[in-house]
Scaffold this motif. Sequence first.
Motif, short mmCIF file in Angstrom:
data_model
loop_
_atom_site.label_atom_id
_atom_site.label_comp_id
_atom_site.label_asym_id
_atom_site.label_seq_id
_atom_site.Cartn_x
_atom_site.Cartn_y
_atom_site.Cartn_z
N CYS A 104 5.71 24.89 -12.28
CA CYS A 104 6.09 25.37 -10.95
C CYS A 104 5.29 26.61 -10.57
CB CYS A 104 7.59 25.69 -10.90
SG CYS A 104 8.65 24.26 -10.65
N ILE A 108 2.88 27.27 -7.37
CA ILE A 108 3.15 28.35 -6.42
C ILE A 108 1.93 29.26 -6.28
CG2 ILE A 108 4.53 30.43 -6.05
CD1 ILE A 108 6.89 28.89 -7.36
N ARG A 275 1.25 21.53 -4.47
CA ARG A 275 2.62 21.16 -4.08
C ARG A 275 3.18 20.13 -5.06
NH1 ARG A 275 5.29 20.39 0.89
NH2 ARG A 275 7.41 19.68 0.44
N VAL A 278 4.51 21.72 -8.12
CA VAL A 278 5.87 22.24 -7.91
C VAL A 278 6.88 21.09 -8.05
CG1 VAL A 278 7.43 23.32 -6.26
CG2 VAL A 278 5.07 24.12 -6.44
#
Length: 564
Positions: A104, A108, A275, A278
């Motif tokens: 994650c 980010i 993305r 994530v």
Amino acid sequence: MRGWSWRDFGSDAIAGLTLAAIAIPEQMATARLANLSPELGFLAFIAGAVAFAIFGASRYLSAGADSTIAPIFAGGLVLIAASASPHYAALAAALALMVGIIVCLAGIFRMGWVADLLSVPVTAGFLAGIAVHIVISQLPDLLGLPPGSGSVFQRVAAIWTGWPQVNLASLALGLGVFLLVIVCERISPRIPGALIAIALATLAVVAFGLEQHGVKVLGPLPGMHPGFAFGTLSPDDLRTLVPMALLISVVIMVQTAATTRSFPPPGDESPDVNRDFVGVGAGNLLAGLAGAFPVDASPPRTAIVAATGGRSQVGGLVAAAIVLVLALFGGTLLTHVPQAALAGILLFVALRILRWQTFAETLREARGEFVLIFITALALVALPIEIGVAIGIGMSLLLGIWSMTQASAIELERVPGTSIWWPPVNALKAECVPGVLVVGFQAPLSFVNAEKFKQGFRALVDARAGELKHVVLEASSIIAIDFTAGGVLKDMIAYCRQQGATFSIARLESVRAQAALDRFGISGDLGPDQIFRSVENAIDALPDQRNASAPMHAATGQKKESSS
């Protein structure tokens, strides 16, 4: 879900049904590969599908238990806890949480470049080593022998010793499932060959009473009880998991990026690797909190969603709902599933992840890099698997660094009749300009190659001693300059001036490199009138070239006739 409407639900539902048919046997088999119970495989798939649908970007990507990473963490966890014990399961869940946090954060902070750390040959060798681990780990179930333990060589020795006790019924079931899945895959990837094979093998066990003939089955499943047992872990356990979490995170990022780029969204949308990091990271977090194990993007399952007309992640949610119903209410249906059948499916997975085409192309076109395939595969097989993965990543990085160190300063020549400056070509009668040396460097200028640049640059300058008046650095390929290289560049400018030659830079197109020149004070030392957009501009600006005669042919030493 952008642009989605209820008219798309039919296509997504079909994709979800097909995905579930593929995923159910695969998730069960992967959970066993990870030394965990099948219901945890279902839980991992549900967590991966739901979390990615909420946080991911790809319309097609399927996240869940994956056979690429399962042998890696299984091989590491058995060194800490007994296989299939509550402590082992808690370690697997904690590992999923750690991996989720790392992946994650990578998304980010837009660290999609990490996915490029593994070169194609090293990745092929890595997958080959994983395939060997899968085959060796599943042979006992296929042959009806007691499960092995220890290193690959110890497992092979145990299989060799137990060969007289092979259960022919188990062997027939496993090979039958393996062959049926291959046939269905050849006919059409949309055919749920694994599900059909599992169903037929289970019917055979029940119809012929094969359990009484030594065929091992899954037995009653305890059912899903989501939850993470924090109390069973110590701080030492968590510290031990950190290196493994980093390695698995890199592998997940590589595979997620490859999946995202292989199945781009329709229309003008662009793949969003960060993305999707994530999304997959969130899947790991949810899997860990639910008490499952690390999940990954699956290229084959993603291909199924795309091929069956899936329009969005609704297809993945439909598949997750089907798996959830089976896990909650269909446990008795799986009681008589033979373990040999799951082994047959994993043998097919091992065959599918081998990149035969890459092996052949690398052997034919880059034999030096083919050695990397062999070494990486051997490291994964001969050493503890997490160490083998680390060696593979290290070798891939070393390959990239080595290629940068091979760059050297070269003298460029003008292509006759043009303003193009090019490396020497034997078949080309190139031009040179009297008193001018044009030097090129075809790599970022950094600490790994700065010394070689310095040596080559000085050799070119020394070779023209006495006649050299101007040096032009053609910098179109220098996309970055670090601190060490900046110091070397300053030294080279000073050395040229000591030799009585001016120094200028042409075609420095990289914004990063331009900023580095300003930061290191090189731009101020040279002055704005010594940085040019082309080599021709740099030469034309030289005082003794404005009214000079035509340039000399490098090959003949004769002046070129001037033209309008």
